[in-house]
Design a protein around this motif. Sequence first.
Motif, mmCIF file in Angstrom:
data_model
loop_
_atom_site.group_PDB
_atom_site.id
_atom_site.type_symbol
_atom_site.label_atom_id
_atom_site.label_comp_id
_atom_site.label_asym_id
_atom_site.label_seq_id
_atom_site.Cartn_x
_atom_site.Cartn_y
_atom_site.Cartn_z
ATOM 1 N N ARG A 1 69.181 -6.887 -49.868
ATOM 2 C CA ARG A 1 69.545 -8.282 -50.139
ATOM 3 C C ARG A 1 68.698 -9.189 -49.277
ATOM 4 N N GLU A 2 68.582 -10.439 -49.729
ATOM 5 C CA GLU A 2 67.750 -11.375 -48.990
ATOM 6 C C GLU A 2 68.254 -11.563 -47.555
ATOM 7 N N HIS A 3 67.306 -11.815 -46.667
ATOM 8 C CA HIS A 3 67.551 -12.073 -45.241
ATOM 9 C C HIS A 3 68.089 -10.860 -44.481
ATOM 10 N N GLY B 1 60.097 -9.247 -50.173
ATOM 11 C CA GLY B 1 60.376 -9.247 -48.744
ATOM 12 C C GLY B 1 61.753 -8.694 -48.413
ATOM 13 N N SER B 2 62.686 -8.779 -49.344
ATOM 14 C CA SER B 2 64.035 -8.285 -49.043
ATOM 15 C C SER B 2 64.029 -6.773 -48.917
ATOM 16 N N ALA B 3 63.385 -6.092 -49.883
ATOM 17 C CA ALA B 3 63.319 -4.630 -49.829
ATOM 18 C C ALA B 3 62.480 -4.199 -48.622
ATOM 19 N N PRO C 1 54.640 -3.786 -52.764
ATOM 20 C CA PRO C 1 55.149 -5.156 -52.949
ATOM 21 C C PRO C 1 55.072 -5.600 -54.404
ATOM 22 N N THR C 2 56.112 -6.300 -54.822
ATOM 23 C CA THR C 2 56.101 -6.835 -56.194
ATOM 24 C C THR C 2 56.236 -8.359 -56.177
ATOM 25 N N THR C 3 56.180 -8.933 -54.988
ATOM 26 C CA THR C 3 56.137 -10.395 -54.862
ATOM 27 C C THR C 3 54.974 -10.711 -53.917
ATOM 28 N N TYR C 4 54.881 -11.966 -53.519
ATOM 29 C CA TYR C 4 53.746 -12.365 -52.675
ATOM 30 C C TYR C 4 54.202 -12.667 -51.246
ATOM 31 N N SER C 5 55.313 -12.017 -50.826
ATOM 32 C CA SER C 5 55.910 -12.382 -49.531
ATOM 33 C C SER C 5 55.024 -12.007 -48.339
ATOM 34 N N GLY C 6 54.134 -11.042 -48.510
ATOM 35 C CA GLY C 6 53.206 -10.682 -47.425
ATOM 36 C C GLY C 6 53.849 -9.880 -46.317
ATOM 37 N N VAL D 1 52.304 -6.511 -44.700
ATOM 38 C CA VAL D 1 51.196 -6.330 -43.749
ATOM 39 C C VAL D 1 51.512 -6.897 -42.371
ATOM 40 N N THR D 2 52.788 -7.170 -42.114
ATOM 41 C CA THR D 2 53.129 -7.669 -40.786
ATOM 42 C C THR D 2 54.024 -6.667 -40.060
ATOM 43 N N ALA D 3 54.085 -6.831 -38.752
ATOM 44 C CA ALA D 3 55.012 -6.023 -37.953
ATOM 45 C C ALA D 3 56.233 -6.881 -37.593
ATOM 46 N N ASP E 1 50.011 -4.919 -61.670
ATOM 47 C CA ASP E 1 50.819 -4.724 -62.890
ATOM 48 C C ASP E 1 52.311 -4.869 -62.579
ATOM 49 N N LEU E 2 52.708 -4.483 -61.358
ATOM 50 C CA LEU E 2 54.137 -4.534 -61.010
ATOM 51 C C LEU E 2 54.640 -5.963 -60.808
ATOM 52 N N THR E 3 53.715 -6.912 -60.682
ATOM 53 C CA THR E 3 54.156 -8.300 -60.481
ATOM 54 C C THR E 3 54.300 -9.030 -61.815
ATOM 55 N N ALA E 4 53.890 -8.356 -62.909
ATOM 56 C CA ALA E 4 53.864 -9.049 -64.200
ATOM 57 C C ALA E 4 55.245 -9.553 -64.613
ATOM 58 N N GLY E 5 56.304 -8.813 -64.215
ATOM 59 C CA GLY E 5 57.646 -9.206 -64.656
ATOM 60 C C GLY E 5 58.309 -10.228 -63.748
ATOM 61 N N LEU E 6 57.650 -10.637 -62.682
ATOM 62 C CA LEU E 6 58.285 -11.594 -61.756
ATOM 63 C C LEU E 6 58.428 -12.937 -62.486
ATOM 64 N N PRO F 1 67.297 -20.036 -49.773
ATOM 65 C CA PRO F 1 66.422 -18.981 -50.298
ATOM 66 C C PRO F 1 65.039 -19.073 -49.644
ATOM 67 N N HIS F 2 64.545 -17.923 -49.180
ATOM 68 C CA HIS F 2 63.377 -17.919 -48.294
ATOM 69 C C HIS F 2 62.137 -18.552 -48.935
ATOM 70 N N ALA F 3 61.741 -18.015 -50.102
ATOM 71 C CA ALA F 3 60.482 -18.477 -50.699
ATOM 72 C C ALA F 3 60.574 -19.960 -51.072
HETATM 73 P P1 NAD Z 1 63.032 -10.902 -52.635
HETATM 74 O O1 NAD Z 1 62.475 -9.652 -52.093
HETATM 75 O O2 NAD Z 1 64.446 -11.227 -52.290
HETATM 76 O O3 NAD Z 1 62.840 -10.892 -54.188
HETATM 77 C C1 NAD Z 1 63.378 -11.955 -54.959
HETATM 78 C C2 NAD Z 1 64.039 -11.409 -56.237
HETATM 79 O O4 NAD Z 1 63.032 -11.036 -57.150
HETATM 80 C C3 NAD Z 1 64.872 -10.160 -55.980
HETATM 81 O O5 NAD Z 1 66.067 -10.263 -56.736
HETATM 82 C C4 NAD Z 1 64.025 -9.033 -56.515
HETATM 83 O O6 NAD Z 1 64.781 -7.964 -57.054
HETATM 84 C C5 NAD Z 1 63.246 -9.725 -57.619
HETATM 85 N N1 NAD Z 1 61.928 -9.149 -57.870
HETATM 86 C C6 NAD Z 1 61.025 -8.786 -56.929
HETATM 87 N N2 NAD Z 1 59.897 -8.373 -57.534
HETATM 88 C C7 NAD Z 1 60.089 -8.516 -58.860
HETATM 89 C C8 NAD Z 1 59.259 -8.287 -59.995
HETATM 90 N N3 NAD Z 1 57.997 -7.874 -59.872
HETATM 91 N N4 NAD Z 1 59.750 -8.530 -61.213
HETATM 92 C C9 NAD Z 1 61.007 -9.017 -61.350
HETATM 93 N N5 NAD Z 1 61.842 -9.270 -60.314
HETATM 94 C C10 NAD Z 1 61.380 -9.012 -59.077
HETATM 95 O O7 NAD Z 1 62.179 -12.182 -52.181
HETATM 96 P P2 NAD Z 1 60.836 -12.371 -51.398
HETATM 97 O O8 NAD Z 1 60.554 -13.793 -51.549
HETATM 98 O O9 NAD Z 1 59.831 -11.382 -51.810
HETATM 99 O O10 NAD Z 1 61.192 -12.029 -49.909
HETATM 100 C C11 NAD Z 1 62.059 -12.832 -49.143
HETATM 101 C C12 NAD Z 1 62.534 -12.079 -47.888
HETATM 102 O O11 NAD Z 1 61.423 -11.537 -47.231
HETATM 103 C C13 NAD Z 1 63.205 -12.978 -46.889
HETATM 104 O O12 NAD Z 1 64.297 -12.294 -46.325
HETATM 105 C C14 NAD Z 1 62.144 -13.198 -45.843
HETATM 106 O O13 NAD Z 1 62.672 -13.511 -44.586
HETATM 107 C C15 NAD Z 1 61.404 -11.926 -45.867
HETATM 108 N N6 NAD Z 1 59.998 -12.042 -45.442
HETATM 109 C C16 NAD Z 1 59.595 -11.352 -44.349
HETATM 110 C C17 NAD Z 1 58.279 -11.420 -43.919
HETATM 111 C C18 NAD Z 1 57.821 -10.627 -42.729
HETATM 112 O O14 NAD Z 1 56.645 -10.686 -42.365
HETATM 113 N N7 NAD Z 1 58.692 -9.884 -42.128
HETATM 114 C C19 NAD Z 1 57.357 -12.202 -44.626
HETATM 115 C C20 NAD Z 1 57.786 -12.880 -45.743
HETATM 116 C C21 NAD Z 1 59.103 -12.786 -46.152
#
Ligand code: NAD
Length: 805
Positions: free
Chosen positions: A67-69, A96-98, A117-122, A125-127, A155-160, A256-258
Motif C-alpha cells: 500500500r502507498e506510504h 514506489g509502493s511495492a 518498476p511499472t511506474t516512474y517513481s524512481g 535506483v535509490t537507497a 511494455d509493463l507501463t503500457a497499462g498505467l 497521494p505521493h505522485a
Molecule cells: P504506487 O506504487 O502506489 O502505484 C500507484 C497505483 O498504480 C497502484 O495501485 C498500483 O497497483 C498501480 N500500478 C502501478 N503500475 C501499474 C501499471 N503499470 N499498470 C496499471 N496500474 C499500475 O505509486 P508510485 O507513485 O509508483 O509510488 C508512490 C510510493 O513510492 C510512495 O509511497 C512514495 O513515498 C514512494 N517513493 C519512494 C521513493 C524512494 O526513493 N524511496 C521514490 C519515489 C517514490
Amino acid sequence: MGRQFTVQRGATRVVFGAGASADVAAEIDRLGARRALFVCTPRREESAKALAARVGPERAAVVAIAREHVPADVVSEARAAVEAAKADLVVALGGGSAIGLAKALALGAAVRVAAIPTTYSGSEVTAVYGITEAGKKTTGKDERVRPALVVYDPDLTAGLPRDATIASLWNAMAHAAEALWVPAIERADRLAALGAEEALRILAESAARLASRIDDAAARESALEGAYLAGAAFSDVGGGLHHRLCHVLGGAFGAPHAETHAVLLPHVARFYREAPRAAAIARALFALDPSRGLFALARATSAPSSLAAIGVPKDGVARVVDEVLASPPPSPRPLDRDALVDLLERAWSGPKARGAPPPLRAPPPLRAPPSIATHAGLFGPHQSEALAGALPAAQNAPRRAPYGLYPELLSGTPFTVKSAESSRVWMYRVRPSFAHGAFASLPRGLFGAELGDASPTRARWRPLPIPEAPAEVDFLDGLVTLGGAGDPSSGGPGYAVHLYAANAGMRDRAFADADGDLLLVPQHGALDCRTELGWLRVPPGSIAIIPRGLKVAVGAPDGAARGWVLEVLGRRLRLPERGPIGSNGLADARHFLAPAAAFEDRLCPDGFQIVHKLGGRLYAATQEHSPFDVVAWHGNHAPFSYDLALFNAMGSVSWDHPDPSILTVLTAPLDDHGRSIADFVVFPGRWEVTEHSFRPPFMHRNSASEINVVIETPAAGHGYDAGCTFLSPLLTAHGVATHTYDQIFARPGDAPDPPHRIPDASLWAMFESALPFRATAWAAASPLVDRDFLRHFEGARSYFDPSRR
Ligand code: NAD
C-alpha cells in the motif's frame, strides 16, 4: 527495436528494454538467489503471479498487500510472508509502493531487493526507504535496501492509466529538479547534474507527448529511461525541501505521493528560481523561467494543481511547516517560516492564489485584430488616441488627465541629449505601470547567455527547429543568444544577435528590454506584436523596431515562427546618412509604421508576468492587470514596422561591386567616424548590371563582423537554406565558394554580361558591426553548427600563369 541496455550501476544491475521482464528467472539466477517473494499491490497480483510462474512455483511466491506510504502493519504482515516462503530475495513488481515495501523488508531481514518498476517513481535506483506509522512517515537511507537488480520493461507501463502516468512522471521530474537545486549537487561529480538535466528534458517531453496520446509506446520508453536517470541523479545527491514537503504531506494527511509532487513542483521551483542551477531546469524545459515552464507543463498535462484538491486541509499548512522547520532539509536558500507558509498556501489554493504568477488556467491567446491602424513616419513624432479626447491638449501632466487616466513618461534617452536624438513618449494609461510585485532574477539561460571569446573562424548555423505540439514555446522562451559584443551591465556600446523559434503566442506575459532597442526580423511565420502603444503585424519580409524599455508581447498567429533579433546597446537605431547618394533612395522614413493606440482594460487575477532585461540579466515580476492599457500616447519613442519590399536598393551601374553598406536599412552609430555598433543591411531582389566584373562579391576582409541571415531564397543549396545564419568575423577572409570561382574563371574574359535580375524571392540580410563577434557557448557547441560549411572554401586551384597576362 527500441532502447536496450544493461549496465552495472554501483551495487545495482540495470536491465532496460521492451520485453526485458521475460528474462526475470535468468536474472534471478544470476543473482544467485534461491527463493523469491514477489510483492505488489492487490491490483498487480495477476501480473506478479505470471512472472512468479516463470521462476517456478517451488522458488517463487506472491504477496499482494503493498500500500502507498508503506504502512508499518503491512510491513509486519509481509515479513511473515518472507519467513513462510524462506525467501532470500524480495522482487517488487509495481510502483514506489511495492518497491517501498520490498525495501522495508530488506531493512529487517536478510533479504535482497530486486525491482521491476511499472511506474516512474524512481524508487528502484535509490537507497531511500520510508515507513509510515501513526501518521508520521519516517524516511531514511540505507544501502541494504538498494535493489541489487532492476529490470525496466517499458511494455509493463503500457497499462498505467493516464492520470497515474502523468502524476508519476511528475514524481520523476521532481527527482531531476530537486537533484539540481540541493546543495549537494555542487559537491557531486558532473554526471549527476548532466544526468538530471537530461532526465528532466526527456521526462518533460515524454509527459507532454503522453498527455496528448497515452498509447505512445516510444514516449513510454523514454519516460521510463528518464525516470531511471532522474532517480539515479537523485540517489547521488539526495533530497531537499521538495521531497520533505511531499513526505510530510503524505504522512500527515495521506496525500497521494505522485500527485503531491505534481502540485508542489512548480511552486518549489518558484521558491528556488534563483538557485545556482535553476538555469539547467529552465534549459531542460525550454523556458526562461523554470517555474513558469513547469506551470505550463502542468497545464499541458492536466496535472493536479492544488493541495486542496488532493485532500490536504487548509490548516494543515502550519503543521507541515512546523515539521519541516523542526529538522530543516539542505537548501540553497534559507528556509524561513513566512516563505514556506506562502509557498504552501499558494500550492493549497492552486491557480486562484493571489498573485500566483503563472496561471494553470490558460490565459487568452494573443491575437491581433484583423485590421491594424498605424501612423506613417519613422520617429514621428506621433500622437494617437483610442478614445477621442484622451490626450491632454495643452500640457502633458495635468492634475487630472482625461477619463481618469494615469500619465506616464517613458524617456528612452537621457534628458539632456541633443534634441535630434531625444526619444520619449507620454502614455495615458488605465493603471500605473509600477503596480507590480517585486522582481526576481531569472536563471541565466540560453537567452542573454554570457559571451565567449571572439573567434576568427567562420561558421554557419542551420535553422533553429520550430517547436512542435504538444510543447508550447512562445517567442520569449524560444529566444537563444548567438553572440555579440559589449557589456550590457555598463550600458554598451554593443549588440547581440538572438535567434528565436516559437509555436505559441506569449500569454499574459510581456517583455521589456532596458538594455537596448530590438530589431525583429521574422523568417518564418508572422509576428503579432502587442506593444504598450498598440499593435504591429510583422510578416516575413518585414521588420519591427521595439524601442528600449517599451513592453511588448509577441504572438505567433501562424502557429509557427522563426527569425532573428538584433539587440543594440548604447545607441538608438536610425536611418543611415545618405551622403553623396543625396536625399532619396534606401529606406524612406514615411514607410515606417507606428501603431495606433489600442488598449485593453483587463484584470489578470491569475497573474500577468513582466519579464525585464537589465544589465544583461532577466528579471520577472507579476502584476494583476494587463500592461497594454495605454489609451492614448504621443512622442517618438515608438515601435515601428517596415516592409523590406519598400527598400529602394542602390548599386553599381558600371563595373565592380560596391560595399554592402550601400544597402543599409538602419544603423546604430558607434562614433562620428562612420563606425557602427550595428547596421542592418538587406539584399533584396534587384538588377545586377555590372560589366567585365566579378559579379558575386569578390573575396574580401572587412573591418566588420558580419552575421548574415537567409530570410528567403528561391534556390536553397550548399546549405544556404532559408533560416540559416552565417558569420564572417572581423577581418577574416571570406567570399563565394571555391566552385563558384571555378565556374566564373571558366568563362571567357570577354563573355557578355547581360543584366541579371536577382529575383524578389531572394531576401538575405546582414547584421554588421565594427565590434568583434563573441559567440555564446551555445553557438559554439550547438548541434546546429554546420560542420560542412568550411569545406565549400577548400580546394581552390591556382590559376597563376606568369606567361599569360
Ligand atoms: P504506487 O506504487 O502506489 O502505484 C500507484 C497505483 O498504480 C497502484 O495501485 C498500483 O497497483 C498501480 N500500478 C502501478 N503500475 C501499474 C501499471 N503499470 N499498470 C496499471 N496500474 C499500475 O505509486 P508510485 O507513485 O509508483 O509510488 C508512490 C510510493 O513510492 C510512495 O509511497 C512514495 O513515498 C514512494 N517513493 C519512494 C521513493 C524512494 O526513493 N524511496 C521514490 C519515489 C517514490
